[in-house]
Design a protein around this motif. Structure first.
Motif, PDB file in Angstrom:
ATOM      1  N   ARG A 112       0.790  -1.234   0.000  1.00 24.06           N
ATOM      2  CA  ARG A 112       0.000   0.000   0.000  1.00 24.06           C
ATOM      3  C   ARG A 112       0.820   1.280   0.000  1.00 24.06           C
ATOM      4  NH1 ARG A 112      -3.733  -1.014   4.886  1.00 24.06           N
ATOM      5  NH2 ARG A 112      -4.359   1.111   4.449  1.00 24.06           N
ATOM      6  N   ARG A 113       2.023   1.243   0.505  1.00 25.48           N
ATOM      7  CA  ARG A 113       2.826   2.471   0.610  1.00 25.48           C
ATOM      8  C   ARG A 113       3.806   2.656  -0.548  1.00 25.48           C
ATOM      9  NH1 ARG A 113       2.823   4.698   6.030  1.00 25.48           N
ATOM     10  NH2 ARG A 113       1.513   3.377   7.338  1.00 25.48           N
ATOM     11  N   LYS A 114       3.782   1.742  -1.513  1.00 27.80           N
ATOM     12  CA  LYS A 114       4.717   1.825  -2.640  1.00 27.80           C
ATOM     13  C   LYS A 114       3.952   1.703  -3.952  1.00 27.80           C
ATOM     14  CE  LYS A 114       8.619   0.015  -0.123  1.00 27.80           C
ATOM     15  NZ  LYS A 114       9.706  -0.917  -0.103  1.00 27.80           N
ATOM     16  N   PHE A 115       4.554   2.247  -4.998  1.00 32.36           N
ATOM     17  CA  PHE A 115       3.942   2.142  -6.315  1.00 32.36           C
ATOM     18  C   PHE A 115       4.045   0.725  -6.849  1.00 32.36           C
ATOM     19  CE2 PHE A 115       4.913   6.787  -6.707  1.00 32.36           C
ATOM     20  CZ  PHE A 115       3.604   7.202  -6.890  1.00 32.36           C
ATOM     21  N   GLN A 116       2.999   0.294  -7.535  1.00 34.94           N
ATOM     22  CA  GLN A 116       3.076  -0.939  -8.301  1.00 34.94           C
ATOM     23  C   GLN A 116       3.963  -0.647  -9.509  1.00 34.94           C
ATOM     24  OE1 GLN A 116      -0.771  -3.128  -8.835  1.00 34.94           O
ATOM     25  NE2 GLN A 116      -1.572  -1.175  -8.065  1.00 34.94           N
ATOM     26  N   LYS A 117       4.591  -1.681 -10.041  1.00 39.14           N
ATOM     27  CA  LYS A 117       5.460  -1.515 -11.207  1.00 39.14           C
ATOM     28  C   LYS A 117       4.969  -2.415 -12.330  1.00 39.14           C
ATOM     29  CE  LYS A 117       8.629   1.000  -9.102  1.00 39.14           C
ATOM     30  NZ  LYS A 117       9.006   2.334  -9.462  1.00 39.14           N
ATOM     31  N   LEU A 118       5.018  -1.885 -13.545  1.00 38.21           N
ATOM     32  CA  LEU A 118       4.694  -2.641 -14.739  1.00 38.21           C
ATOM     33  C   LEU A 118       5.971  -2.788 -15.544  1.00 38.21           C
ATOM     34  CD1 LEU A 118       2.426  -3.865 -16.555  1.00 38.21           C
ATOM     35  CD2 LEU A 118       2.450  -1.680 -17.750  1.00 38.21           C
ATOM     36  N   LEU A 119       6.375  -4.039 -15.787  1.00 36.23           N
ATOM     37  CA  LEU A 119       7.580  -4.318 -16.546  1.00 36.23           C
ATOM     38  C   LEU A 119       7.163  -4.880 -17.897  1.00 36.23           C
ATOM     39  CD1 LEU A 119       8.437  -4.344 -13.519  1.00 36.23           C
ATOM     40  CD2 LEU A 119      10.247  -5.892 -14.188  1.00 36.23           C
ATOM     41  N   GLU A 120       7.706  -4.323 -18.973  1.00 33.93           N
ATOM     42  CA  GLU A 120       7.380  -4.790 -20.320  1.00 33.93           C
ATOM     43  C   GLU A 120       8.600  -5.443 -20.948  1.00 33.93           C
ATOM     44  OE1 GLU A 120       6.408  -2.614 -24.405  1.00 33.93           O
ATOM     45  OE2 GLU A 120       4.806  -2.349 -22.910  1.00 33.93           O
ATOM     46  N   PHE A 121       8.434  -6.717 -21.325  1.00 33.33           N
ATOM     47  CA  PHE A 121       9.495  -7.490 -21.960  1.00 33.33           C
ATOM     48  C   PHE A 121       9.160  -7.695 -23.431  1.00 33.33           C
ATOM     49  CE2 PHE A 121       9.536  -8.748 -17.536  1.00 33.33           C
ATOM     50  CZ  PHE A 121      10.879  -8.857 -17.222  1.00 33.33           C
ATOM     51  N   GLU A 122      10.178  -7.634 -24.281  1.00 28.65           N
ATOM     52  CA  GLU A 122      10.038  -8.023 -25.679  1.00 28.65           C
ATOM     53  C   GLU A 122      11.012  -9.156 -25.929  1.00 28.65           C
ATOM     54  OE1 GLU A 122      10.301  -4.999 -28.675  1.00 28.65           O
ATOM     55  OE2 GLU A 122       8.850  -3.722 -27.650  1.00 28.65           O
TER      56      GLU A 122
ATOM     57  N   GLY B  38       0.038   0.409  -4.504  1.00 29.53           N
ATOM     58  CA  GLY B  38      -0.396  -0.970  -4.365  1.00 29.53           C
ATOM     59  C   GLY B  38      -1.553  -1.105  -3.401  1.00 29.53           C
ATOM     60  N   TYR B  39      -1.941  -2.327  -3.164  1.00 28.84           N
ATOM     61  CA  TYR B  39      -3.062  -2.614  -2.275  1.00 28.84           C
ATOM     62  C   TYR B  39      -2.699  -3.722  -1.308  1.00 28.84           C
ATOM     63  CZ  TYR B  39      -3.660  -5.840  -6.171  1.00 28.84           C
ATOM     64  OH  TYR B  39      -3.441  -6.755  -7.160  1.00 28.84           O
TER      65      TYR B  39
END
Length: 112
Positions: free
Chosen positions: A88-98, A111-112
């Protein structure tokens, strides 16, 4: 000359709006960066909270300066998006792989 004092809170909020993509993220004491491969990220961060896959077509067109020759090259790439939720106290991260290589890291909401 007149100086304008910008409050630190305003600057921090503005930086978050502009930032978007980042070049690295921390998983505990380990650093994951653009250019790493999926196996490295799994080793440093563990399994992601969610994974989505899609395919995309990447292409380029090569032309001779006088138009005598034109070559079109296209390839299909596998794109995977991994989401990490650090609480909850940190950003979620989205990682994009190719094709298994980390190309983008993006901050999502908290986050939750």
């Amino acid at each position: 000359m007149r100086y304008v004092h910008i409050k630190p809170m305003f600057f921090a909020a503005f930086a978050l709006l502009v930032a978007g993509d980042v070049l690295a993220m921390r998983c505990g004491h380990r650093l994951v960066q653009v250019g790493d491969y999926k196996t490295e990220v799994l080793e440093k961060c563990g399994e992601p909270d969610s994974v989505e896959q899609r395919r995309a077509i990447r292409g380029s067109r090569l032309r001779h300066p006088y138009g005598a020759l034109q070559i079109d090259q296209f390839e299909e790439v596998l794109i995977e998006e991994w989401t990490y939720n650090f609480g909850r106290r940190k950003f979620q991260k989205l990682l994009e792989f190719e094709d298994g290589e980390l190309k983008k890291i993006r901050d999502l909401g908290y986050g939750y």
